[in-house]
Scaffold this active site. Structure first.
Site, short mmCIF file in Angstrom:
data_model
loop_
_atom_site.label_atom_id
_atom_site.label_comp_id
_atom_site.label_asym_id
_atom_site.label_seq_id
_atom_site.Cartn_x
_atom_site.Cartn_y
_atom_site.Cartn_z
N GLY A 21 2.49 -0.73 12.83
CA GLY A 21 2.81 -0.98 11.42
C GLY A 21 3.28 0.28 10.73
N GLY A 23 4.09 1.56 6.55
CA GLY A 23 4.08 1.19 5.14
C GLY A 23 4.50 2.34 4.26
N GLY A 24 4.29 2.18 2.93
CA GLY A 24 4.77 3.16 1.98
C GLY A 24 4.11 4.53 2.13
N MET A 25 2.84 4.58 2.61
CA MET A 25 2.12 5.85 2.68
C MET A 25 1.84 6.29 4.11
SD MET A 25 -0.62 5.82 -0.44
CE MET A 25 -1.13 7.48 -0.03
N VAL A 28 0.47 2.81 11.13
CA VAL A 28 -0.74 2.36 11.81
C VAL A 28 -0.43 2.29 13.29
CG1 VAL A 28 -2.47 0.54 12.00
CG2 VAL A 28 -1.42 1.02 9.79
N LYS A 43 -4.76 4.89 11.16
CA LYS A 43 -3.78 4.94 10.09
C LYS A 43 -3.53 6.40 9.74
CE LYS A 43 -2.09 3.01 5.89
NZ LYS A 43 -2.00 1.76 5.14
N ASP A 144 -4.36 -2.47 -4.58
CA ASP A 144 -3.11 -2.81 -3.90
C ASP A 144 -3.30 -4.04 -3.02
OD1 ASP A 144 -0.43 -2.58 -3.24
OD2 ASP A 144 -0.81 -1.24 -1.54
#
Length: 754
Positions: A21, A23-25, A28, A43, A144
């Site tokens: 995965g 994501g924005g930050m 994973v 992560k 979030d």
């Protein structure tokens, strides 16, 4: 960071196996804990370059450790377990349990964006409410919550992920820093009004986000399903969401009510806490008995564009957005379509731990033909014009085409002054202005604007650039709307040849052009050619897109239409029935496209003399249309018109006349006196009057329709000439033969001239 093999082993303990995965930050990874011999998820927050000042880094590390400890202390069945955390070569990481399952984002995507079964919606809602109640009682807010952060395990357990990460970003000002680079923290589709306004956020913000998640898994789309962040944020702030049951009639009323209460604009108007939400779900569940199988509930296809909610309040002036400054330049992020979740991706061993974290640019830089001669416009002006452009798009999605057109025309003029007449952004605004003109019935004005776009794009991009071809195809479409079918045929033929050269015969854009050409052929009376081409396009779309794809079914409807025009009504009826069944299976029985196909089934029944069956169908269709769209919706009125026509075919003329008059009155009020549908109803009134022997009254109506069509369409338009023939027939019935003969002759001459 050393060799790739070293990068993949953190602190000699966690061996990264493959990335699952992004994501924005952070990313994973599936990893192996070499010490305990178990698989875990790791992560990793984004690598932080040397440009970060030391004080910022100290704050970041301290806040990360604090939030990681909080997350590690959470022990609840509905929350992902955090095993460990730390920092390795400048990368902050969390070690979590590896979940065997899929997040809600993936479940929706794999289900082609159909909503989840009702029982699954209720079960997820109850579990997540319990998990939030646990965390909120410890004064921990997620900040979030979204479908990608809720995982459904293979045993049915629902777990929330990423506690503390969004809070970390907010509390250290990470959001503002990232937004400045074009990366938006959070996802606007699931943000509460108080998050958007930058005011105090507490556990009730999580409840609002939960309402957004439940809305999406219950209907297939988030409550404000728009493409630009500004419009989404305004929706959350100012617009009341449509009830989920308006999209999903089988949804229990108590679920509909809970979701709407969670989506209250004011925090005080939402449920008191997550425990209350759980109690309401449990109470409602005990009184709910499913009436249909979950597999039948599929209102939204993957390709559907969901209609945006109608605002109850007028939006603020798009030229003066009163949203916080941090929202400027914000992108919409990912809706529930995978994106930032735990989607499995192929290992990327060559890129190291994360590769380069380079923000995606807003779009390619474009310049006018002579940029050196034009002073560079201020970035603030361009940003304001882009915001207004998106506001115009949002107005169009809401069906407010007249207002959308005004916005696009103003932005086009401003962009022309700042960037030049042939700049792609200027032409993009002109294109949208033309589209709005077309949707408001101003086809002649739309044609003029589209031609300006074609000329500009041809100069800048070339005559066969895809964007130029798109505008040329719209020119052909508007020519068809104006009844100028020979010109439309020529334009479609040229665009089709260019698309086939550039893209090949089976490209979706090529097939779309061929579909439009088949449609236009039928309007030219070249029915056999139209039928052959539509059949070929239907077969190609079935092969390329699938037999039940909406575009395939649209072309099959065109096949059915042409079969009807050829008098092959039995074949047409069979085709429409197959389309209606496929749409009911794919989209749901109450989807507008399914209802449209049922309407065509009614047409076929009537043409085959099976008007009694048609009446039953139309009455059911009117009930469904009224429930889904309201009594004054144009499609509801079209079904009522079909009912009236078949009442007449059964010689029930008094009822037919009453129905026609009622529909005409509503259409005049809703659509206007000269709208094509209003004139069709007015003609149906005249037909009923004639059959009842009231020819003088009928003549007034026939003549009024002919005058209106001549005024709107021109004196040689086929519909105008048909109305003049009706008028002449009426004169014959009144014994005014000389006038009738003279009018018939004039119509014949105009038809030859046209």
């Amino acid at each position: 960071m050393g060799e790739t093999r070293d990068v993949r082993l953190i602190h000699g303990r966690y061996r990264l196996l493959d990335r699952i995965g992004r994501g924005g930050m952070g990313e994973v990874w599936r990893a192996r804990d070499e010490s305990l011999g178990r698989h875990v998820a790791v992560k990793c927050l984004k690598p932080l370059g040397q440009q970060r000042d030391p004080s910022f880094m100290r704050v970041l590390r301290e806040r990360f450790r604090r939030e990681a400890r909080v997350a590690a202390g959470l022990q609840h069945r509905g929350i992902t377990v955090v095993h460990d955390f730390g920092e390795y070569e400048g990368i902050l990481y969390l070690v979590m349990e590896l979940l065997e399952g899929k997040n809600l984002s993936q479940l929706l995507e794999e289900n082609r964006h159909h909503p989840l079964a009702v029982d699954d919606v209720v079960d997820v809602a109850e579990q997540i409410a319990a998990a939030l109640a646990y965390t909120h009682e410890q004064d921990i807010v997620h900040r979030d919550l979204k479908p990608a952060n809720i995982v459904r395990l293979t045993d049915g357990t629902a777990k929330i992920c990423d506690f503390g990460i969004a809070r970390l970003g907010h509390d250290i000002g990470f959001t503002a820093r990232l937004t400045g680079t074009g990366i938006a923290m959070g996802t606007p589709h699931y943000m509460s009004p108080e998050q958007i306004g930058g005011t105090q956020v507490d556990e009730r913000s999580d409840l609002y986000s939960l309402g957004c998640v439940l809305y999406e898994i219950a209907t297939g789309a988030p409550p404000f399903d728009l493409d630009d962040a500004w419009a989404v944020l305004v929706g959350h702030r100012d617009t009341e969401p449509e009830p989920p049951r308006s999209h999903r009639p089988d949804l229990p009323a108590y679920v509909d009510r809970i979701i709407l209460d969670l989506l209250a604009k004011e925090p005080d108007e939402r449920p008191r806490d997550a425990r209350e939400v759980g109690r309401r779900i449990a109470a409602g569940r005990t009184g709910y008995v499913p009436t249909v199988r979950a597999a039948q509930i599929v209102p939204y296809p993957a390709t559907q564009v969901v209609r945006s909610p109608q605002p109850r309040h007028e939006p603020r002036n798009p030229q003066e957005p009163r949203l916080p400054s941090w929202t400027r330049g914000m992108t919409t992020g990912h809706k529930a379509t995978g994106g930032s979740g735990l989607r499995v991706t192929p290992p990327d061993s060559a890129a190291g731990l994360s590769g380069e974290w380079i923000p995606r640019p807003a779009g390619p830089a474009t310049t006018g033909p002579d940029p050196a001669e034009r002073p560079a416009p201020a970035p603030e002006l361009l940003a304001s014009l882009l915001s207004r452009h998106h506001a115009g798009l949002s107005l169009g999605r809401a069906g407010r085409w007249a207002e959308a057109g005004e916005v696009h025309r103003a932005v086009a003029a401003a962009r022309e002054g700042a960037l030049g007449p042939d700049h792609p952004d200027t032409l993009a605004s002109r294109y949208e202005a033309a589209f709005s003109l077309s949707r408001t019935g101003r086809a002649t004005d739309a044609l003029r604007e589209y031609r300006r776009v074609v000329e500009g794009r041809a100069r800048v991009l070339g005559a066969e650039h895809p964007d130029t071809l798109g505008a040329r195809q719209e020119v052909a479409y508007v020519l068809g709307k104006l009844g100028r079918h020979p010109e439309a045929h020529q334009a479609y033929t040229e665009v089709l040849a260019a698309r086939e050269r550039a893209m090949g015969p089976d490209h979706p854009d090529t097939l779309r052009c061929r579909h439009n050409l088949a449609f236009n052929l039928s309007r030219l009376g070249r029915l056999e050619e139209s039928y052959r081409m539509a059949s070929q396009v239907a077969q190609a779309r079935a092969r390329v897109l699938g037999p039940d794809h909406p575009d395939t079914l649209v072309t099959r409807c065109e096949v059915g239409y042409t079969l009807g025009q050829l008098g092959r009504w039995s074949d047409a009826l069979q085709t429409y029935r197959e389309v209606a069944a496929a749409r009911a299976e794919t989209l749901g029985p109450a989807h507008p496209d399914t209802l449209a196909a049922r309407y065509e089934v009614g047409i076929g029944l009537g043409r085959l003399g099976r008007s009694a069956e048609a009446l039953v169908l139309y009455r059911d269709l009117i009930d469904d249309r009224t429930r889904v769209s309201g009594p004054d919706n144009p499609e509801t009125l079209r079904a009522r018109h079909g009912l009236g026509v078949n009442l007449g075919r059964l010689a029930r003329w008094e009822e037919a006349l009453a129905e026609a008059r009622d529909v005409r009155a509503i259409r005049e009020r809703v659509l206007g006196p000269d709208h094509v549908d209003t004139l069709v109803s007015r003609r149906e009134v005249a037909v009923g009057l004639g059959w009842l022997g009231r020819w003088r009254d009928a003549l007034i109506e026939y003549r009024g329709v002919a005058d209106a069509r001549e005024r709107v369409l021109g004196e040689t338009h086929p519909d105008t000439l048909a109305s003049r023939n009706d008028e002449a027939h009426c004169l014959e019935q009144l014994g005014r033969g000389a006038e009738a003969t003279e009018l018939y002759g004039r119509v014949a001459a105009q038809r030859r001239r046209g």
